[in-house]
Write an enzyme that holds these catalytic residues in place. Structure first.
Site, PDB file in Angstrom:
ATOM      1  N   ASP A   9       0.867  -1.168   0.000  1.00 29.73           N
ATOM      2  CA  ASP A   9       0.000   0.000   0.000  1.00 29.73           C
ATOM      3  C   ASP A   9       0.913   1.230   0.000  1.00 29.73           C
ATOM      4  OD1 ASP A   9      -2.402   1.641   0.497  1.00 29.73           O
ATOM      5  OD2 ASP A   9      -1.563   1.858   2.512  1.00 29.73           O
ATOM      6  N   ASP A  11      -0.125   5.244   0.798  1.00 30.98           N
ATOM      7  CA  ASP A  11      -0.357   6.281   1.801  1.00 30.98           C
ATOM      8  C   ASP A  11      -0.459   5.684   3.202  1.00 30.98           C
ATOM      9  OD1 ASP A  11      -0.408   8.566   0.087  1.00 30.98           O
ATOM     10  OD2 ASP A  11      -2.369   7.905  -0.622  1.00 30.98           O
ATOM     11  N   GLY A  52     -10.329   6.367  -1.004  1.00 30.29           N
ATOM     12  CA  GLY A  52     -10.444   7.077  -2.278  1.00 30.29           C
ATOM     13  C   GLY A  52     -10.803   8.531  -2.063  1.00 30.29           C
ATOM     14  N   GLU A  55     -14.288   9.600  -3.387  1.00 29.68           N
ATOM     15  CA  GLU A  55     -15.285   8.988  -2.521  1.00 29.68           C
ATOM     16  C   GLU A  55     -15.356   9.715  -1.176  1.00 29.68           C
ATOM     17  OE1 GLU A  55     -13.970   6.102  -5.580  1.00 29.68           O
ATOM     18  OE2 GLU A  55     -12.950   7.485  -4.216  1.00 29.68           O
ATOM     19  N   HIS A  82     -11.060  17.138  -6.960  1.00 32.18           N
ATOM     20  CA  HIS A  82     -10.037  16.126  -6.692  1.00 32.18           C
ATOM     21  C   HIS A  82      -8.803  16.337  -7.565  1.00 32.18           C
ATOM     22  CE1 HIS A  82      -8.253  11.990  -6.574  1.00 32.18           C
ATOM     23  NE2 HIS A  82      -8.479  12.204  -5.296  1.00 32.18           N
ATOM     24  N   THR A 124      -4.883   5.626  -4.083  1.00 27.73           N
ATOM     25  CA  THR A 124      -4.499   6.959  -4.515  1.00 27.73           C
ATOM     26  C   THR A 124      -4.254   6.969  -6.022  1.00 27.73           C
ATOM     27  OG1 THR A 124      -3.144   8.873  -3.864  1.00 27.73           O
ATOM     28  CG2 THR A 124      -1.975   6.808  -4.286  1.00 27.73           C
ATOM     29  N   ASN A 128      -0.077  10.514  -7.901  1.00 32.41           N
ATOM     30  CA  ASN A 128       0.432  10.577  -6.532  1.00 32.41           C
ATOM     31  C   ASN A 128       1.489   9.510  -6.273  1.00 32.41           C
ATOM     32  OD1 ASN A 128      -1.252  12.703  -5.988  1.00 32.41           O
ATOM     33  ND2 ASN A 128      -2.789  11.491  -4.915  1.00 32.41           N
ATOM     34  N   ASP A 183      -1.564  -0.383   6.269  1.00 28.86           N
ATOM     35  CA  ASP A 183      -1.568   0.410   7.495  1.00 28.86           C
ATOM     36  C   ASP A 183      -2.973   0.567   8.070  1.00 28.86           C
ATOM     37  OD1 ASP A 183      -2.377   2.221   5.350  1.00 28.86           O
ATOM     38  OD2 ASP A 183      -2.235   3.797   6.864  1.00 28.86           O
TER      39      ASP A 183
END
Length: 255
Positions: A9, A11, A52, A55, A82, A124, A128, A183
């Protein structure tokens, strides 16, 4: 089954990007749009239950700004907002950078040296991912990953397993040949439902979440001289996460 790939993952797992990265970028985008919203640290922690960015904005509107009337169609408004947030986030990374969490770069190097493949599975945006990897390691590191599954590449985001299913398909590997790093509880559910074993490194936002199904829960991956703290599971005598430990977690030594 032999361990062949590590799937990360991004972030909160790769780097502590949420509070001082994405949250700040959202607020800058809100300022640009002149909507008068501000997501403080506590509120953003609650909103992180929604995976998201688009979202998350939609959820915020439905639960906190029911009377808001967008100047254009709602989907278009959310998409443009966004996009602005993504632009501000990338600017933030270029301005100040966000360091990788302890043990991440060390483990990436060790995995590559021992022939393990690498992948990213995140909600993400691809932009990013590129920004964080490029500023945190170097643009060359994007080539380290055989699969970068990001953003809207699948319809259902975590906790749905779709992003991990997509990763497995792209890697052409079975779930038992991979190990995921997450996380959050949503991330753990996504990986577990895809049949993949999971190592969790908590952060301030996710520390108290339910990580049922994870094989190991730690404060971070650790470094030589900076051992990690075990919150759930066993390190089997290791002071920090090494490839040999991951092979044991995957069940490779049981064969």
């Amino acid at each position: 089954m032999k361990l062949k790939a590590l799937i990360f993952d991004l972030d909160g797992t790769f780097a502590e990007t949420e509070r001082d990265g994405h949250r700040v970028a959202f607020n800058r985008a809100f300022g640009e749009a002149r909507v008068g919203w501000h997501w403080d640290v506590a509120l953003y922690g609650q909103l992180l239950a929604v995976t998201g960015g688009k979202e998350r904005i939609r959820y915020y509107l439905e639960h906190y700004q029911q009377d808001f009337c967008p100047p254009v169609a709602l989907d278009e408004f959310i998409a443009k907002l966004h996009q602005a947030k993504t632009r501000y986030y990338i600017e933030l990374l270029k301005e100040q950078g966000i360091p990788l969490r302890p043990g991440v770069l060390r483990l990436l190097h060790a995995a590559r040296e021992q022939g393990l493949r690498l992948a990213i599975a995140t909600t993400t945006t691809p932009e990013n991912v590129t920004a964080l990897v490029s500023t945190g390691i170097g643009r060359h590191a994007l080539d380290w990953f055989d699969c970068i599954a990001a953003g809207d590449i699948v319809k259902a985001k975590k906790p749905a397993p779709d992003i991990y299913d997509y990763c497995l398909e792209q890697l052409q590997l079975e779930a038992g040949q991979c190990l995921a790093f997450e996380d959050s509880a949503n991330g753990v559910r996504a990986a577990v439902d895809a049949g993949i074993r999971v190592v969790v490194t908590v952060n301030d936002y996710t520390r108290d979440e339910d990580f049922a199904g994870a094989d190991l829960v730690l404060n971070h991956l650790g470094e030589p001289g900076q051992p990690c703290q075990v919150l759930s599971g066993k390190l089997d005598g290791f002071e920090y996460v090494k490839v040999d430990l991951l092979r044991r977690l995957s069940g490779e030594d049981e064969e």
